[in-house]
Design a protein around this motif. Structure first.
Motif, PDB file in Angstrom:
ATOM      1  N   LYS A   1       6.425  10.029   1.102  1.00  0.00           N
ATOM      2  CA  LYS A   1       5.804   8.857   0.494  1.00  0.00           C
ATOM      3  C   LYS A   1       6.293   7.597   1.195  1.00  0.00           C
ATOM      4  CE  LYS A   1       5.174  11.019  -4.026  1.00  0.00           C
ATOM      5  NZ  LYS A   1       5.476  10.964  -5.480  1.00  0.00           N
ATOM      6  N   TYR A   2       5.350   6.707   1.493  1.00  0.00           N
ATOM      7  CA  TYR A   2       5.663   5.500   2.258  1.00  0.00           C
ATOM      8  C   TYR A   2       5.000   4.286   1.618  1.00  0.00           C
ATOM      9  CZ  TYR A   2       7.132   8.861   5.802  1.00  0.00           C
ATOM     10  OH  TYR A   2       7.758   9.879   6.458  1.00  0.00           O
ATOM     11  N   LEU A   3       5.530   3.136   1.988  1.00  0.00           N
ATOM     12  CA  LEU A   3       4.971   1.864   1.534  1.00  0.00           C
ATOM     13  C   LEU A   3       4.643   1.033   2.767  1.00  0.00           C
ATOM     14  CD1 LEU A   3       4.620   0.375  -1.272  1.00  0.00           C
ATOM     15  CD2 LEU A   3       6.638  -0.937  -0.601  1.00  0.00           C
ATOM     16  N   LEU A   4       3.409   0.590   2.882  1.00  0.00           N
ATOM     17  CA  LEU A   4       2.968  -0.211   4.027  1.00  0.00           C
ATOM     18  C   LEU A   4       2.724  -1.641   3.560  1.00  0.00           C
ATOM     19  CD1 LEU A   4       0.376   0.947   6.677  1.00  0.00           C
ATOM     20  CD2 LEU A   4       0.523  -1.420   5.962  1.00  0.00           C
ATOM     21  N   VAL A   5       3.355  -2.593   4.250  1.00  0.00           N
ATOM     22  CA  VAL A   5       3.262  -4.005   3.866  1.00  0.00           C
ATOM     23  C   VAL A   5       2.670  -4.809   5.020  1.00  0.00           C
ATOM     24  CG1 VAL A   5       4.504  -6.010   2.986  1.00  0.00           C
ATOM     25  CG2 VAL A   5       5.330  -3.700   2.438  1.00  0.00           C
TER      26      VAL A   5
ATOM     27  N   PHE B   1       0.848  -1.189   0.000  1.00  0.00           N
ATOM     28  CA  PHE B   1       0.000   0.000   0.000  1.00  0.00           C
ATOM     29  C   PHE B   1       0.884   1.239   0.000  1.00  0.00           C
ATOM     30  CE2 PHE B   1      -2.455  -3.385   1.769  1.00  0.00           C
ATOM     31  CZ  PHE B   1      -3.765  -3.166   1.358  1.00  0.00           C
ATOM     32  N   LYS B   2       0.661   2.137  -0.937  1.00  0.00           N
ATOM     33  CA  LYS B   2       1.416   3.381  -0.979  1.00  0.00           C
ATOM     34  C   LYS B   2       0.663   4.498  -0.255  1.00  0.00           C
ATOM     35  CE  LYS B   2       4.635   3.139  -4.809  1.00  0.00           C
ATOM     36  NZ  LYS B   2       5.076   3.769  -6.073  1.00  0.00           N
ATOM     37  N   LEU B   3       1.372   5.180   0.620  1.00  0.00           N
ATOM     38  CA  LEU B   3       0.818   6.301   1.364  1.00  0.00           C
ATOM     39  C   LEU B   3       1.575   7.564   0.976  1.00  0.00           C
ATOM     40  CD1 LEU B   3       0.447   3.686   3.211  1.00  0.00           C
ATOM     41  CD2 LEU B   3       0.301   5.271   5.121  1.00  0.00           C
ATOM     42  N   ASN B   4       0.835   8.636   0.705  1.00  0.00           N
ATOM     43  CA  ASN B   4       1.460   9.925   0.458  1.00  0.00           C
ATOM     44  C   ASN B   4       0.988  10.889   1.537  1.00  0.00           C
ATOM     45  OD1 ASN B   4       2.851  12.033  -0.646  1.00  0.00           O
ATOM     46  ND2 ASN B   4       1.384  12.415  -2.300  1.00  0.00           N
ATOM     47  N   LEU B   5       1.821  11.111   2.550  1.00  0.00           N
ATOM     48  CA  LEU B   5       1.478  12.021   3.640  1.00  0.00           C
ATOM     49  C   LEU B   5       1.962  13.406   3.253  1.00  0.00           C
ATOM     50  CD1 LEU B   5       2.531   9.778   6.671  1.00  0.00           C
ATOM     51  CD2 LEU B   5       0.329   9.896   5.492  1.00  0.00           C
ATOM     52  N   VAL B   6       1.032  14.324   3.038  1.00  0.00           N
ATOM     53  CA  VAL B   6       1.373  15.642   2.504  1.00  0.00           C
ATOM     54  C   VAL B   6       1.442  16.704   3.587  1.00  0.00           C
ATOM     55  CG1 VAL B   6       0.702  17.446   0.886  1.00  0.00           C
ATOM     56  CG2 VAL B   6       0.351  15.041   0.280  1.00  0.00           C
ATOM     57  N   ASP B   7       0.376  16.839   4.363  1.00  0.00           N
ATOM     58  CA  ASP B   7       0.286  17.920   5.340  1.00  0.00           C
ATOM     59  C   ASP B   7       0.570  17.427   6.744  1.00  0.00           C
ATOM     60  OD1 ASP B   7      -0.387  19.725   3.378  1.00  0.00           O
ATOM     61  OD2 ASP B   7      -2.543  19.343   3.571  1.00  0.00           O
ATOM     62  N   ALA B   8       1.440  18.125   7.465  1.00  0.00           N
ATOM     63  CA  ALA B   8       1.742  17.786   8.850  1.00  0.00           C
ATOM     64  C   ALA B   8       0.610  18.241   9.763  1.00  0.00           C
ATOM     65  CB  ALA B   8       3.054  18.448   9.270  1.00  0.00           C
TER      66      ALA B   8
ATOM     67  N   LEU C   1      -4.039  11.891   1.785  1.00  0.00           N
ATOM     68  CA  LEU C   1      -3.569  10.526   2.028  1.00  0.00           C
ATOM     69  C   LEU C   1      -3.929   9.674   0.815  1.00  0.00           C
ATOM     70  CD1 LEU C   1      -2.420   8.424   4.075  1.00  0.00           C
ATOM     71  CD2 LEU C   1      -4.764   8.073   4.833  1.00  0.00           C
ATOM     72  N   TYR C   2      -2.939   9.301   0.028  1.00  0.00           N
ATOM     73  CA  TYR C   2      -3.184   8.498  -1.157  1.00  0.00           C
ATOM     74  C   TYR C   2      -2.709   7.076  -0.901  1.00  0.00           C
ATOM     75  CZ  TYR C   2      -2.475   6.538  -5.792  1.00  0.00           C
ATOM     76  OH  TYR C   2      -2.501   5.727  -6.885  1.00  0.00           O
ATOM     77  N   VAL C   3      -3.605   6.121  -1.086  1.00  0.00           N
ATOM     78  CA  VAL C   3      -3.269   4.730  -0.834  1.00  0.00           C
ATOM     79  C   VAL C   3      -3.560   3.925  -2.084  1.00  0.00           C
ATOM     80  CG1 VAL C   3      -3.604   2.773   0.700  1.00  0.00           C
ATOM     81  CG2 VAL C   3      -3.968   5.078   1.549  1.00  0.00           C
ATOM     82  N   CYS C   4      -2.642   3.033  -2.429  1.00  0.00           N
ATOM     83  CA  CYS C   4      -2.809   2.217  -3.637  1.00  0.00           C
ATOM     84  C   CYS C   4      -2.582   0.756  -3.295  1.00  0.00           C
ATOM     85  CB  CYS C   4      -1.830   2.664  -4.710  1.00  0.00           C
ATOM     86  SG  CYS C   4      -1.912   1.699  -6.234  1.00  0.00           S
ATOM     87  N   PHE C   5      -3.502  -0.102  -3.680  1.00  0.00           N
ATOM     88  CA  PHE C   5      -3.347  -1.549  -3.481  1.00  0.00           C
ATOM     89  C   PHE C   5      -2.741  -2.121  -4.751  1.00  0.00           C
ATOM     90  CE2 PHE C   5      -4.760  -5.429  -1.297  1.00  0.00           C
ATOM     91  CZ  PHE C   5      -4.633  -6.347  -2.308  1.00  0.00           C
ATOM     92  N   LEU C   6      -1.639  -2.813  -4.598  1.00  0.00           N
ATOM     93  CA  LEU C   6      -0.923  -3.319  -5.766  1.00  0.00           C
ATOM     94  C   LEU C   6      -0.907  -4.837  -5.776  1.00  0.00           C
ATOM     95  CD1 LEU C   6       1.872  -0.749  -5.235  1.00  0.00           C
ATOM     96  CD2 LEU C   6       0.496  -0.827  -7.290  1.00  0.00           C
ATOM     97  N   LEU C   7      -1.232  -5.426  -6.909  1.00  0.00           N
ATOM     98  CA  LEU C   7      -1.269  -6.878  -7.040  1.00  0.00           C
ATOM     99  C   LEU C   7      -0.147  -7.356  -7.966  1.00  0.00           C
ATOM    100  CD1 LEU C   7      -5.105  -7.299  -7.624  1.00  0.00           C
ATOM    101  CD2 LEU C   7      -3.878  -7.902  -5.554  1.00  0.00           C
ATOM    102  N   LEU C   8       0.324  -8.540  -7.693  1.00  0.00           N
ATOM    103  CA  LEU C   8       1.295  -9.129  -8.611  1.00  0.00           C
ATOM    104  C   LEU C   8       0.662  -9.295  -9.990  1.00  0.00           C
ATOM    105  CD1 LEU C   8       2.908 -11.938  -6.446  1.00  0.00           C
ATOM    106  CD2 LEU C   8       3.975  -9.843  -7.211  1.00  0.00           C
TER     107      LEU C   8
ATOM    108  N   GLU D   1      10.077   3.899   3.554  1.00  0.00           N
ATOM    109  CA  GLU D   1      10.090   5.083   2.715  1.00  0.00           C
ATOM    110  C   GLU D   1      10.067   4.618   1.266  1.00  0.00           C
ATOM    111  OE1 GLU D   1      12.225   8.795   4.402  1.00  0.00           O
ATOM    112  OE2 GLU D   1      13.535   7.080   4.865  1.00  0.00           O
ATOM    113  N   ALA D   2       9.155   5.160   0.474  1.00  0.00           N
ATOM    114  CA  ALA D   2       8.932   4.647  -0.881  1.00  0.00           C
ATOM    115  C   ALA D   2       9.645   5.508  -1.922  1.00  0.00           C
ATOM    116  CB  ALA D   2       7.439   4.602  -1.185  1.00  0.00           C
ATOM    117  N   PRO D   3      10.264   4.894  -2.891  1.00  0.00           N
ATOM    118  CA  PRO D   3      10.838   5.659  -4.013  1.00  0.00           C
ATOM    119  C   PRO D   3       9.715   6.211  -4.880  1.00  0.00           C
ATOM    120  CG  PRO D   3      11.045   3.296  -4.411  1.00  0.00           C
ATOM    121  CD  PRO D   3      10.504   3.453  -3.009  1.00  0.00           C
TER     122      PRO D   3
END
Length: 505
Positions: A460-464, A375-382, A489-496, A419-421
């Motif tokens: 940007k972060y990656l949650l596993v 899951f990709k998270l984009n934390l923008v505002d503190a 907060l942007y979250v993306c579910f990624l499948l193989l 931390e996500a690239p």
């Protein structure tokens, strides 16, 4: 595609209730049919039989299922309001459930949604009642209750003619397949099921330095807060201390304030004893001298909200010394009233760990770890007060209580945050081999849900989320609570790419 949705803090409309009946009929439709046919409802999904009581053993005593009108004269759904005294434990180890119901009675608006009050044994009575759980799933039951010698066997009210708590317990038993399935659990589990919220637990002797701030924010967001004093033996249960507090007893936290006192700031917390009496008698208790040393206007502002018996103020340091545990149930925006001052932004996803596909196990198993859902998270505002983002991550394995009868126990679960690239989608083995996690769950544990709060810099972060061992299958739900609006907060579910469509939820 995987199921997901977000609940932001603005313009939220309550979700429509969804019937859990196998035929899809709603409570109103079923009641109308019964009234038209002049018959009392009998629930085909949870019939009055032994299988609804126990799944692992023969029924130990001779139960008789009876409707309230066959148990007493003039039965009532609720008598004089719903109170904690309406909840008396029967011959079932579900005190955790009862404690959650007792907590609900302290939050009238939430209780009214879980237990719709417009039900009775007189007006348009058809032997059918309904209760709302979690994301407002409508659970319908008939009013046949297990009795022995004309007395309720499980939860009952102190008033012999009041039945809302017994019927609520039956609806919860139906949700999990039987009364026996309710043996053993945590209060937070039931609070989450009733409200759809996310639970947190803190030990006051090992609490984060910003605990007071966490509590203030939780109160501002309409969260349900409880606290208790540990006991070392059953003999200590509900034993009173010299300071007026009760051990092994569930209190609620109702307010937190800072006051000017002797040239400095003092943190105060307000606690309520659901008995309506027996209060703290130490500093800042009702009538104590400390109140005479603060500004009269400030005293009036704070004390005018503390008129109910059983409610009292304590200095926060005294609170931490005397109480051991704090439970917080953070509510989603759709389960709060419109006048709640601040609301969480929430993102929810449901997915599965599937053997040979997405069940990669923990980081110890580097060859398969990368195959877990990402899951990709984009934390923008503190947050408003600092340069960090407050995030609560809750990972729940679904339906395990209901699957007990099939011999499926809880899986050991946990998660890691990296931390996500910027330029990659699904990350492969090499990324996890050479990059350490930024944050992770405290431990892998076989609980229904693990919840942890993090303070992370914007980025940007990656949650596993994973099971401990690879190839262990389970369905899960991931919920992410953030202080700022969910638009940040942007979250993306990624499948193989190789995962077949039949495996998608």
């Amino acid at each position: 595609m995987p199921y997901s949705y977000n609940l932001s803090s603005g313009g939220v409309q309550p979700k429509k209730t969804v019937s859990c009946q196998s035929d899809g009929k709603t409570y109103e439709e079923l009641r109308r049919e019964c009234l038209q046919n002049n018959e009392l409802f009998e629930d085909p999904d949870f019939p009055a039989c032994d299988a609804s009581l126990y799944y692992s053993q023969n029924v130990p005593i001779n139960f008789e299922w009876k409707r309230p009108k066959d148990i007493c004269q003039d039965p009532k759904f609720i008598v004089g309001g719903a109170h904690r005294t309406d909840i008396c434990q029967g011959q079932l180890g579900d005190c955790w459930l009862l404690a959650a119901i007792a907590s609900l009675t302290l939050h009238k608006e939430t209780l009214a949604r879980v237990v719709p009050h417009d039900q009775s044994f007189s007006d348009r009575y058809a032997g059918i009642f309904h209760f709302q759980h979690n994301q407002w799933l409508d659970v319908v039951v008939d009013d046949k209750l297990p009795t022995v010698r004309n007395r309720l066997v499980f939860v009952h009210s102190a008033a012999n003619n009041e039945f809302w708590s017994a019927l609520l317990e039956k609806a919860y038993a139906k949700l999990y397949g039987s009364y026996e399935a309710l043996k053993g659990g945590s209060t937070l589990e039931a609070m989450e099921d009733f409200t759809g919220g996310v639970g947190e637990m803190y030990e006051t002797k090992n609490a984060p330095s910003n605990l007071f701030n966490i509590l203030r924010k939780a109160l501002a967001r309409g969260s349900m807060l409880g606290c208790s004093i540990d006991i070392t033996s059953s003999a200590e249960s509900e034993a009173r201390t010299s300071t007026g507090l009760v051990k092994g007893h569930a209190y609620s936290i109702t307010d937190a304030e800072e006051v000017n006192y002797r040239g400095g700031k003092v943190k105060l917390i307000r606690v309520r004893n659901p008995w309506g009496q027996v209060e703290w008698n130490g500093p800042w208790s009702d009538g104590s001298r400390e109140w005479n040393m603060i500004d009269k206007a400030e005293k009036s502002r704070i004390m005018q909200k503390s008129l109910d018996d059983g409610e009292f103020w304590m200095e926060f340091e005294d609170f931490k010394k005397n109480y051991d545990k704090i439970e917080i149930c953070n509510l989603t925006p759709d389960s709060l009233m419109d006048n709640t001052t601040r609301k969480w932004a929430v993102r929810m996803f449901e997915g599965s760990w599937i053997r040979g596909s997405t069940a990669g196990g923990c980081r110890n198993f580097i060859d398969t770890f990368w195959t877990n859902p990402q899951f990709k998270l984009n934390l923008v505002d503190a947050d408003d007060e600092d340069d960090q983002c407050s995030v609560i991550v809750a990972l729940m394995q679904k339906n395990r209580r209901k699957l007990r009868k099939e011999g499926l126990d809880l899986e050991t679960i946990g998660f890691a945050i990296y931390e996500a690239p910027d330029d990659e989608d699904h990350l492969g083995k090499d990324f996890f081999r050479y990059n350490a996690s930024k944050a992770r769950s405290k431990t892998y544990i076989n609980m229904r849900e693990i919840t942890q709060r993090f303070q992370l810099p914007p980025g940007k972060y990656l949650l596993v989320p994973t099971t401990f061992k690879p190839h262990h299958e389970a369905d899960f739900m991931l919920r992410i609570f953030s202080e700022k609006n969910v638009d940040t907060l942007y979250v993306c579910f990624l499948l193989l790419p190789s995962q077949p469509p039949s495996h998608q939820l």
